[in-house]
Design a protein around this motif. Structure first.
Motif, PDB file in Angstrom:
ATOM      1  N   ARG B 172       1.062  -1.021  -0.235  1.00 18.78           N
ATOM      2  CA  ARG B 172      -0.435   0.381  -0.114  1.00 18.78           C
ATOM      3  C   ARG B 172       0.679   0.815  -0.231  1.00 18.78           C
ATOM      4  NH1 ARG B 172      -5.744   1.465   1.089  1.00 18.78           N
ATOM      5  NH2 ARG B 172      -6.876   0.025   1.100  1.00 18.78           N
ATOM      6  N   MET B 179       0.659   0.534  -6.902  1.00 18.85           N
ATOM      7  CA  MET B 179      -0.160  -0.745  -6.058  1.00 18.85           C
ATOM      8  C   MET B 179      -0.914  -1.503  -7.110  1.00 18.85           C
ATOM      9  SD  MET B 179      -2.485  -1.050  -3.257  1.00 18.85           S
ATOM     10  CE  MET B 179      -3.907  -2.090  -2.068  1.00 18.85           C
ATOM     11  N   ARG B 180      -1.672  -0.412  -7.519  1.00 23.02           N
ATOM     12  CA  ARG B 180      -2.505  -1.173  -8.659  1.00 23.02           C
ATOM     13  C   ARG B 180      -1.704  -1.934  -9.437  1.00 23.02           C
ATOM     14  NH1 ARG B 180      -7.040   3.991  -9.134  1.00 23.02           N
ATOM     15  NH2 ARG B 180      -8.493   3.350  -7.685  1.00 23.02           N
ATOM     16  N   ARG B 184      -1.850  -5.305 -11.177  1.00 25.62           N
ATOM     17  CA  ARG B 184      -2.161  -6.298 -12.378  1.00 25.62           C
ATOM     18  C   ARG B 184      -1.135  -7.028 -12.759  1.00 25.62           C
ATOM     19  NH1 ARG B 184      -1.961  -4.562 -17.864  1.00 25.62           N
ATOM     20  NH2 ARG B 184       0.254  -3.218 -16.421  1.00 25.62           N
ATOM     21  N   GLU B 196       4.302  -3.859 -23.383  1.00 19.48           N
ATOM     22  CA  GLU B 196       3.385  -2.780 -23.015  1.00 19.48           C
ATOM     23  C   GLU B 196       4.450  -1.436 -23.401  1.00 19.48           C
ATOM     24  OE1 GLU B 196       1.314  -3.461 -19.669  1.00 19.48           O
ATOM     25  OE2 GLU B 196      -0.412  -4.765 -20.534  1.00 19.48           O
ATOM     26  N   PRO B 222       1.647 -17.124 -17.624  1.00 16.86           N
ATOM     27  CA  PRO B 222       1.195 -16.340 -17.036  1.00 16.86           C
ATOM     28  C   PRO B 222       2.029 -16.530 -15.509  1.00 16.86           C
ATOM     29  CG  PRO B 222      -0.415 -17.279 -17.978  1.00 16.86           C
ATOM     30  CD  PRO B 222       0.381 -18.284 -17.878  1.00 16.86           C
ATOM     31  N   PHE B 478       3.262 -19.500  -8.589  1.00 14.08           N
ATOM     32  CA  PHE B 478       2.665 -19.102  -7.548  1.00 14.08           C
ATOM     33  C   PHE B 478       2.168 -19.740  -6.765  1.00 14.08           C
ATOM     34  CE2 PHE B 478       1.025 -15.051 -10.103  1.00 14.08           C
ATOM     35  CZ  PHE B 478       1.463 -14.620  -9.308  1.00 14.08           C
TER      36      PHE B 478
ATOM     37  N   ASP C 147     -12.367  -2.207  -4.618  1.00 14.88           N
ATOM     38  CA  ASP C 147     -11.178  -2.242  -5.567  1.00 14.88           C
ATOM     39  C   ASP C 147      -9.977  -1.544  -4.049  1.00 14.88           C
ATOM     40  OD1 ASP C 147      -8.665   0.129  -5.556  1.00 14.88           O
ATOM     41  OD2 ASP C 147     -10.180   1.873  -6.627  1.00 14.88           O
ATOM     42  N   PRO C 148      -9.142  -2.851  -4.116  1.00 15.28           N
ATOM     43  CA  PRO C 148      -7.954  -2.613  -2.949  1.00 15.28           C
ATOM     44  C   PRO C 148      -7.369  -1.599  -2.030  1.00 15.28           C
ATOM     45  CG  PRO C 148      -6.939  -4.207  -4.544  1.00 15.28           C
ATOM     46  CD  PRO C 148      -8.380  -3.505  -5.371  1.00 15.28           C
ATOM     47  N   THR C 182      -4.028 -19.792  -8.972  1.00 16.67           N
ATOM     48  CA  THR C 182      -2.910 -19.988  -9.778  1.00 16.67           C
ATOM     49  C   THR C 182      -2.426 -20.400 -10.363  1.00 16.67           C
ATOM     50  OG1 THR C 182      -1.909 -19.992  -8.355  1.00 16.67           O
ATOM     51  CG2 THR C 182      -2.301 -18.071  -8.027  1.00 16.67           C
ATOM     52  N   LEU C 212      -4.942 -18.696 -24.261  1.00 20.99           N
ATOM     53  CA  LEU C 212      -3.742 -19.686 -22.869  1.00 20.99           C
ATOM     54  C   LEU C 212      -3.630 -21.325 -23.588  1.00 20.99           C
ATOM     55  CD1 LEU C 212      -4.295 -18.370 -19.343  1.00 20.99           C
ATOM     56  CD2 LEU C 212      -2.862 -17.951 -21.249  1.00 20.99           C
ATOM     57  N   SER C 216      -0.628 -23.440 -19.141  1.00 21.80           N
ATOM     58  CA  SER C 216      -0.589 -21.946 -18.479  1.00 21.80           C
ATOM     59  C   SER C 216      -1.197 -21.780 -17.554  1.00 21.80           C
ATOM     60  CB  SER C 216      -0.906 -21.132 -19.596  1.00 21.80           C
ATOM     61  OG  SER C 216      -0.958 -21.232 -20.795  1.00 21.80           O
ATOM     62  N   PRO C 217      -0.235 -21.212 -16.415  1.00 22.24           N
ATOM     63  CA  PRO C 217      -0.646 -21.103 -15.256  1.00 22.24           C
ATOM     64  C   PRO C 217      -2.236 -20.071 -15.290  1.00 22.24           C
ATOM     65  CG  PRO C 217       1.696 -20.858 -15.224  1.00 22.24           C
ATOM     66  CD  PRO C 217       1.311 -20.573 -16.697  1.00 22.24           C
ATOM     67  N   ASN C 324      -3.617  -1.231 -22.846  1.00 23.80           N
ATOM     68  CA  ASN C 324      -2.448  -2.733 -22.052  1.00 23.80           C
ATOM     69  C   ASN C 324      -4.188  -3.897 -21.796  1.00 23.80           C
ATOM     70  OD1 ASN C 324      -0.399  -1.513 -22.988  1.00 23.80           O
ATOM     71  ND2 ASN C 324      -0.269  -0.661 -20.674  1.00 23.80           N
ATOM     72  N   LYS C 326      -5.388  -6.810 -22.436  1.00 24.80           N
ATOM     73  CA  LYS C 326      -6.266  -7.406 -23.717  1.00 24.80           C
ATOM     74  C   LYS C 326      -6.827  -8.010 -24.311  1.00 24.80           C
ATOM     75  CE  LYS C 326      -1.275  -7.375 -22.446  1.00 24.80           C
ATOM     76  NZ  LYS C 326      -1.143  -6.194 -21.326  1.00 24.80           N
ATOM     77  N   MET C 477      -5.464 -13.506 -14.355  1.00 27.26           N
ATOM     78  CA  MET C 477      -4.999 -12.999 -13.299  1.00 27.26           C
ATOM     79  C   MET C 477      -4.949 -11.116 -12.911  1.00 27.26           C
ATOM     80  SD  MET C 477      -2.225 -15.394 -11.363  1.00 27.26           S
ATOM     81  CE  MET C 477      -2.192 -16.618 -12.451  1.00 27.26           C
ATOM     82  N   ASP C 478      -4.094 -10.560 -14.470  1.00 25.07           N
ATOM     83  CA  ASP C 478      -4.214  -9.728 -14.146  1.00 25.07           C
ATOM     84  C   ASP C 478      -5.463  -9.093 -14.538  1.00 25.07           C
ATOM     85  OD1 ASP C 478      -3.266 -11.178 -16.782  1.00 25.07           O
ATOM     86  OD2 ASP C 478      -3.018  -9.756 -17.490  1.00 25.07           O
ATOM     87  N   PHE C 482     -10.142  -6.835  -9.267  1.00 32.37           N
ATOM     88  CA  PHE C 482     -10.727  -5.996  -8.984  1.00 32.37           C
ATOM     89  C   PHE C 482      -9.671  -5.299 -10.792  1.00 32.37           C
ATOM     90  CE2 PHE C 482      -7.426  -8.291  -6.889  1.00 32.37           C
ATOM     91  CZ  PHE C 482      -6.651  -7.046  -6.694  1.00 32.37           C
ATOM     92  N   ASN C 483      -8.943  -5.732 -11.210  1.00 32.00           N
ATOM     93  CA  ASN C 483      -8.078  -5.550 -12.024  1.00 32.00           C
ATOM     94  C   ASN C 483      -8.876  -5.810 -13.653  1.00 32.00           C
ATOM     95  OD1 ASN C 483      -5.497  -5.474 -11.238  1.00 32.00           O
ATOM     96  ND2 ASN C 483      -4.571  -7.320 -11.710  1.00 32.00           N
ATOM     97  N   PRO C 487      -7.441  -1.116 -13.362  1.00 32.06           N
ATOM     98  CA  PRO C 487      -7.620  -0.845 -12.256  1.00 32.06           C
ATOM     99  C   PRO C 487      -8.202   0.391 -11.982  1.00 32.06           C
ATOM    100  CG  PRO C 487      -5.041  -2.117 -12.690  1.00 32.06           C
ATOM    101  CD  PRO C 487      -6.679  -2.340 -14.301  1.00 32.06           C
ATOM    102  N   GLY C 488      -9.220   0.268 -10.681  1.00 35.27           N
ATOM    103  CA  GLY C 488      -9.639   1.403 -10.354  1.00 35.27           C
ATOM    104  C   GLY C 488     -10.970   1.734 -11.409  1.00 35.27           C
TER     105      GLY C 488
END
Lengths: 400, 533, 532
Positions: B172, B179-180, B184, B196, B222, B478, C147-148, C182, C212, C216-217, C324, C326, C477-478, C482-483, C487-488
């Motif tokens: 945080r 953080m975002r 991500r 990117e 990933p 992970f 939103d974390p 994961t 994927l 792929s994880p 960005n 995907k 995952m990305d 919340f993603n 994000p946001g």
């Protein structure tokens, strides 16, 4: 064994080698699936069949019991690591009732272990377990194979069962002690008998080659004719087992390998099977967790209830003895016991109310000509089993 | 360093199994904490996979890892390795990407604004500065993860909760934007991340390579941003020295660690392979050597990989079925091979001057190239165009070869542990593929080879006694990470059996010559005291 | 269709999520207009007559994930939705043999036992673990992801709720969950099964629509999709919509119109209009402007913000994030009219497993290699296909005696390495798929009356999904929770007040689930101060 002629996608359930005999006696076509087989739930009426268990002799088709052969140099250490009892103490030709747990000390299943010969054991259980049994074999020199379809089995239970078997020609059967295994011949057929059962009564389980199944059935039915023999279905057996205080998977507990929700697993201590857990025999799966539970005390326990009135407390919720302020559990099995003339039940009850002698209340719903009535019935926590006849242990059993 | 059996007491507080760097760090830390410690190493010398040995007459090489960059500076300082004889042949080594046609890209220099000189667009050069700074910030936020025992989830223990909160707070503290972005990219693949940010295939290849070095991943898998961040965080935790080469090879580090351990009072016995860990009642009793000798100990700490420790040395019978099932499922098939060449002259790489030859050289010209090399490994095959991390240690340290001779040491990927054709049949072909690849960047190299050795994961499993020949004793991914590494129930260095601990690369935070697992494990043992937990 | 005056909201796109959002808003009393570019509604959930009297579900083809809450609230059965459950499913093996999936537990056990007795029983452990995860995730589907990074009470409460749910799993299951989310599908399946065919059959659902491979994880959790229906105790969680997938859209449309909503089809939106920093309506391609204070876009996030809005109306950083996001084309589709029922010699006579989804990829390696082809910019030489013959169960879709086959194909790239798609390449792609099927069905090719071949490029052009991605964005995952989409902005709102997103680009993502539409409607209503 007679396999069903239709493919599995048309007829998923197998038929046991006794199926044709059972079908001939079935009056109401009441069949249920059990471990992949179709078996009789009720032949005539549940009550008739139940009374035969307690007053005469009965045949029950046990073939669907899942059977595994365990052999190899590490058979004993393997089994000892698998189950909670000390298998090393099991003498040749003896049977032991056992349970096995997952890492958290929660019950996966119960069953029996037969010590058959040098380094050879058989596990009998109500549900399939090969996944767990093989994963438990990592690091042990053992062979494990399912032999369910190679062995047909009949439970012969009831006060006249010994006399009937003797009459059928099994000489020396009266000397077989509880949990002992004996080998007999009947004509050209070799039979293995164990003095075991799920009724809590005098009784035997007969293990045989499926090819001999129908012949043996016929011989036993003929020998039992004058002793009130009856083929019974699962419903009557269920009544007998509740009186005997035995637990049933998916009724009194759900295997820890099957539960979806957190907190639905049960430990052997919670199920009142603490006497099966041997903490001094060395390591077994779940031991550390069970030690902790033993130290901290169980949060709930399966108990026997003696309930006022004569209305079975099916699925009843259990409440405290202070006007029913708090819900403390629920009934898993219930019945009016015709033999004990008591309204009995097995129930999961929270601490500390599971102590023998505690008073609790059962909330019973009665359907009286489509009008539902609610009864709060007083219940006592009592010792299990509810019914233990002398003849269950007597060797030799009394003549009939 | 090889140590003869001294007159040993019959009982120790702690027995450490395995004299790799983690075992040595653990032993030294325990001894400094006042425990009586015995370290048992199966081989004739300490070092495990971090050792220096001869591979051709007169030519010596770091047989496993060949660069030191992950071991925390405070660990080296605490154990006073420099006063125990560790000297540096090189520090702050550069990274140069070799490109077809004799071009090259020196990654470190990009930050000096040197992008244009190397054929990069201004956009890429600027993007690199921003990218590098951001990744460093993320890495720094992750550093606290390394130095501590991973918290357990779902316990009522306040130290576990505090650890989670701390990590959360650390992230945080990055601020909303960072953080975002961290949340991500944390789950992304490195291919997308670099796409990117950059246009240059060469730059992306060079930066992406570190994400898959030693991993069972291609750049498009990933989780590769995680492995990259992880490496960066470990480097960040290690301090500013960067890529380093100990004088005398990696073995010199382990010898210094061994001296530090001995100086602190630990007893080290080499050529003393452990046959099994013995259990009495509910807890560890000690170990039994292959010679039959029994050694009693209050605590046994194993730096062997988890599968070896639990299934071979301890035995499934002391463990629960579910736990054994999880151990059995640890993915630990190595994919990295090690190539050692003895050369009769200094190798020349097109476009690479002596300064950069002192650093490491990468052959990973593009992300596609790496991915293609990985594709084959998924099916138990290898690519004819492998990717490599190359060092020429003799440029920095002449003692490793006879006069005028040189050593080339390369990590070559991907060499799947379970090669369909079998390594017996495949080894020569893989060696040829590696040499052909090298030849493209260093014409005439083949002619200067006087000795060669290829260590496949299969060979490393045998020589270094690690399941699957895996550097990290288990994939860093992970699902084998932090509180689930190596498996739930053993992720805090403790195991289900009282008195048995793990301290190897199979534990958090994994392999590479880091030593953190060894130190964290020792601290866990010390914290728990002599009482049974 | 006239445009009503005094609109409260305009929905851009009549896909199923747009219609679901429209229904909820209309039921709350808002005046809602749905604008659809095509002359028909449904987006990718359509039934179309492209060849004689054959009805094709020419995009999505299975009714599985539509949330029961939505079916109930919007009264879809009343408006004509009928779902006929699958009766099985199968994977045919190279060189003969097959694995079938049957509903009956004992039939299934005996079927898997033919390949591995152990796997037949491990299947129970597998279903249990997947069900446990389903149970955990289900309530999150109909929730706005918190939103974390936010300190708002609502976000903190939601985070706390999530944390509590996670914590309630207990320590062991928390780790299981962490790993499950994961892992790769291949690694996950390896923890249960030993038989290649069994693993391959189950792995299929982990790659459908995603760029994927099974190794792929992050692909393990996609396996949930096969179970998500079961958890609701819905019989026939996987089934055919009678009349094709358009039946779902038509039921939604009817439900919407019954609540007073208006749909205008053949009305492509060119711009979302912004005035003084907030939504003011939309402009159609023909220049017509429609005013409304709320604009809810069913288009994917790239289309919405990069093509239908002015860059000047949006923060630069947000636009960067959207770029960005995907969205990759990885799937193709064939819709085939057949002169009769194809034979599959591997399937024993009388097995109901052809009355469900059929596959021909019998190893994970084959699936992964199919993915490798895609990475290199070509369609899989041996593609993973998910084929169905709904006309066996729903004869309304075809003339008497004929059949319709829907063939979903993984992988097919949006951009080919060797230059743009053209007719010849499309045909070659179609031939690859047809030949793959023909290997398992000797009379298949002779039965083909017509084949519609759809590459990601075609799907993009017809349906408007960027790159033809069926989920409006990768489910990695990305790009989850919340993603998703960025994000946001994971709570259906955009940087511009009054502009909302309701497509599969938002949480919880794709499939004909309807959850994004329902969640978006709830967010809109909350902002209006109305109880949803």
């Amino acid at each position: 064994m007679t396999d069903s002629p239709a493919p599995h996608y048309k007829q998923p359930l197998l038929k046991t080698p006794f199926h044709e005999r059972a079908r001939a006696l079935s009056q109401i076509d009441s069949f249920i699936p059990w471990a992949g087989y179709t078996t009789v739930d009720v032949f005539t009426t549940m009550e008739q069949e139940y009374f035969a268990v307690r007053n005469a002799t009965t045949l029950y088709d046990l073939t669907p019991m899942v059977k595994y052969r365990v052999s190899g140099p590490d058979a004993v250490p393997y089994l000892n690591r698998l189950v909670t009892r000390d298998v090393a103490k099991l003498k040749p030709d003896r049977v032991a009732y056992v349970v096995w747990c997952n890492d958290a000390g929660h019950l996966i299943d119960d069953g029996t272990i037969f010590r058959l010969g040098a380094g050879e054991y058989r596990i009998c259980t109500a549900e399939r377990q090969i996944d767990w049994l093989l994963d438990s074999a990592i690091g042990f020199d053992v062979q494990i194979g399912e032999v369910t379809e190679q062995i047909a089995a009949l439970a012969v239970q009831g006060p006249t069962s010994c006399a009937m078997l003797k009459a059928a020609g099994l000489r020396g059967i009266e000397l077989l002690k509880p949990f002992e295994i004996g080998y007999f011949s009947l004509g050209e057929h070799r039979l293995t008998l164990s003095r075991t059962g799920f009724t809590g009564d005098l009784g035997y389980e007969v293990w045989m080659d499926p090819a001999a199944a129908e012949t043996i059935w016929d011989i036993l039915m003929a020998a039992g004719r004058s002793r009130g023999i009856r083929a019974i279905g699962s419903q009557a057996l269920n009544m007998a087992r509740i009186e005997a205080g035995f637990i049933m998977p998916n009724v009194d507990f759900v295997s820890a390998e099957h539960t979806i929700r957190t907190g639905r697993d049960r430990s052997p201590l919670e199920l009142g099977l603490g006497w099966l857990v041997d903490f001094n025999k060395g390591h077994f799966t779940g031991r550390r967790a069970l030690l902790t539970e033993k130290k901290q005390g169980s949060r709930r326990q399966l108990v026997g209830l003696d309930i006022a009135g004569n209305k079975p407390a099916h699925n009843a919720l259990i409440y405290t003895d202070d006007g029913g302020k708090r819900e403390i559990g629920s009934v898993t099995s219930a019945m009016w016991s015709p033999t004990c003339k008591r309204n009995i039940a097995l129930a999961i009850v929270d601490a500390p109310h599971f102590q023998v002698g505690s008073t609790v209340w059962a909330e019973i719903y009665l359907n009286r000509e489509l009008v539902w009535e609610r009864r709060m019935s007083r219940a006592q926590v009592v010792e299990r089993p509810f019914f233990v006849p002398e003849r269950r242990r007597a060797t030799p059993p009394a003549e009939f | 360093m090889s140590v003869a059996a001294p007159a040993a007491p019959s009982r120790y507080d702690c027995v450490v199994i395995g004299g790799g760097h983690n075992g040595l760090v653990c032993a030294a830390t325990l001894a400094r904490g006042g425990r009586s410690v015995l370290l048992l190493e199966a081989a004739a010398q300490v070092g495990g996979a971090a050792l220096t040995r001869e591979f051709a007459p007169g030519f010596r090489v770091s047989a496993g890892a060949h660069l030191l960059h992950l071991m925390p500076a405070d660990l080296l300082r605490d154990l006073r390795v420099e006063s125990h004889g560790l000297e540096w042949a090189a520090r702050g080594m550069s990274t140069t990407a070799l490109l077809p046609g004799g071009a090259r890209l020196v990654v470190g220099e990009l930050e000096l604004g040197d992008g244009a000189l190397q054929g990069l667009s201004t956009k890429d050069a600027q993007a690199y500065s921003a990218y590098a700074a951001r990744m460093r910030r993320f890495a720094a936020a992750l550093v606290p993860m390394f130095s501590r025992v991973p918290p357990r989830l779902g316990t009522t223990d306040w130290s576990d909760r505090l650890a989670m909160l701390k990590l959360g707070w650390q992230i945080r503290r990055l601020g909303k934007r960072d953080m975002r972005e961290l949340l991500r990219i944390g789950g992304m693949n490195v291919y997308d991340l670099l796409e990117e940010n950059f246009d240059s295939a060469a730059l992306k290849g060079a930066l992406g390579f570190d994400a898959v070095l030693g991993a069972n991943f291609g750049p498009r898998s990933p989780g590769t941003v995680l492995t990259l961040l992880y490496r960066l965080a470990a480097e960040s935790a290690a301090g500013a020295a960067g890529l380093s080469q100990p004088k005398g090879g990696m073995g010199a580090l382990c010898n210094a660690l061994a001296k530090a351990a001995s100086a602190a009072g630990a007893v080290i016995r080499t050529a003393a392979p452990v046959a099994r860990i013995s259990v009495e009642g509910d807890r560890i009793a000690g170990v039994v050597l292959e010679s039959g000798e029994s050694i009693a100990a209050h605590t046994v700490i194993s730096s062997a990989d988890p599968k070896t420790t639990f299934l071979r040395l301890l035995g499934a019978r002391y463990l629960d079925t579910g736990f054994v099932r999880r151990v059995d499922h640890i993915r630990s098939r190595g994919l990295a091979a090690k190539l050692h060449l003895a050369l009769n002259r200094l190798p020349a790489f097109a476009g690479v001057g002596e300064a950069n030859l002192r650093g490491r050289l990468l052959i990973a010209p593009s992300l596609q190239h790496i991915e293609h090399a990985y594709n084959h490994a998924k099916y138990g095959e290898f690519s004819a165009a492998p990717v490599m991390e190359i060092t020429v240690p003799t440029v920095n340290d002449a003692t490793l070869a006879p006069a005028g001779g040189h050593v080339l040491s390369a990590i070559v990927q991907y060499a799947p542990y379970t090669l369909k054709a079998g390594w017996q049949a495949g080894k020569q072909a893989f060696m040829d593929a590696a040499l052909d690849t090298l030849e493209q960047f260093s014409h005439g190299l083949r002619g200067s080879i006087v000795g060669a050795e290829l260590l496949t994961p299969d060979d490393m499993e045998r020589e270094f006694r690690m399941s699957g020949g895996h550097w990290h004793h288990g994939d860093l991914a992970f699902d084998q990470f932090l509180m689930v590494r190596p498996v739930p129930g053993a992720a805090q260095y403790r195991t289900p059996v009282d008195g048995l601990f793990l301290c190897g690369a199979g534990c958090h935070p994994g392999g590479g010559v880091m030593g953190v697992a060894g130190r964290n494990a020792a601290q866990q043992v010390l914290t728990m005291g002599m009482k049974s937990p | 269709m006239k445009t009503p005056a005094g609109l409260d909201a305009v929905i851009v796109g009549a896909g199923h999520n747009g219609l679901v959002a429209a229904c909820y808003l209309a039921r709350s009393g808002l005046k809602v207009l749905v604008l659809e570019r095509q002359p028909y509604i449904g987006g990718a959930a359509v039934s179309r007559r492209l060849y004689e009297d054959f009805t094709y579900s020419n995009c999505s083809y299975v009714c599985s994930l539509l949330r029961p809450e939505i079916i109930r609230t919007l009264e879809l059965p009343k408006y004509g939705l009928q779902v006929i459950p699958y009766e099985g499913g199968c994977t045919m093996m190279q060189g003969g043999g097959h694995l079938a999936l049957y509903d009956n537990h004992d039939a299934l056990r005996r079927e898997i036992s033919r390949h591995s007795k152990r796997d037949a029983e491990a299947y129970d452990r597998y279903s249990r673990d997947v069900m446990r995860q389903c149970k955990f995730i289900k309530p999150l589907l109909m929730h706005e992801p918190p939103d974390p990074t936010s300190f708002k009470p609502r976000d903190l409460m939601e985070l706390l709720y999530l944390g509590k749910r996670f914590h309630n799993l207990g320590e062991k299951r928390m780790y299981d969950t962490l790993r499950f989310w994961t892992m790769s599908a291949a690694d996950f399946l390896d923890e249960y099964f030993e038989s290649e065919i069994v693993k391959a059959h189950f792995a299929g659902s982990s790659i459908i629509g995603t760029a994927l491979g099974p190794r792929s994880p992050g692909t393990a959790y996609v396996l949930l999709h096969h179970y998500m229906g079961d958890i609701d105790d819905t019989v026939g969680a996987w089934g055919f919509a009678r009349g094709g997938m358009g039946a779902i859209s038509n039921a939604l449309g009817a439900s919407f119109e019954a609540s007073g909503g208006t749909i205008r089809s053949g009305a492509p939106v060119a711009k979302i209009l912004v005035r003084n920093g907030r939504a003011s309506g939309v402009a159609l391609a023909d220049g017509e402007e429609i005013r409304a204070p709320l604009v809810i876009s069913n288009l994917d996030v790239r289309r919405t913000f990069l093509e239908t809005m002015d860059a000047k109306d949006l923060p630069e950083e947000f636009l960067g994030q959207v770029k960005n996001f995907k969205i990759r084309g990885s799937s193709g589709k064939l819709n085939i009219a057949l002169d009769g029922l194809p034979q599959f010699p591997a399937i024993p006579p009388g097995s109901p497993c052809t009355r469900g989804d059929m596959h021909v990829t019998d190893t994970i390696e084959m699936m992964e290699r199919a993915y490798d082809d895609w990475k290199d910019g070509r369609w899989s030489r041996a593609p993973y296909i998910d084929m169905l013959i709904p006309s066996q169960i729903d004869p309304t879709m075809v003339p008497a005696g004929k059949h319709y086959m829907s063939v979903f194909v993984q992988y097919c790239p949006y951009e080919l390495a060797d230059g743009p798609w053209d007719a010849a390449k499309r045909q070659a792609f179609g031939d690859t798929v047809i030949n793959t099927i023909a290997q398992h069905s000797p009379n298949f090719k002779n039965l083909i009356l017509h084949a519609e071949i759809r590459t990601p490029w075609d799907i993009e052009n017809e349906v408007g999904l960027t790159e033809g991605n069926i989920f409006q964005g990768e489910l990695t995952m990305d790009q989850l929770l919340f993603n998703r989409p960025v994000p946001g902005y994971a709570q259906y709102r955009s940087p511009v007040r009054g502009v909302y997103m309701c497509g599969s680009s938002t949480h919880p993502g794709g499939g004909v689930m309807g959850a994004p539409g329902a969640n978006a409607a709830r967010a809109v209503l909350r902002d209006l101060g109305r109880a949803p």
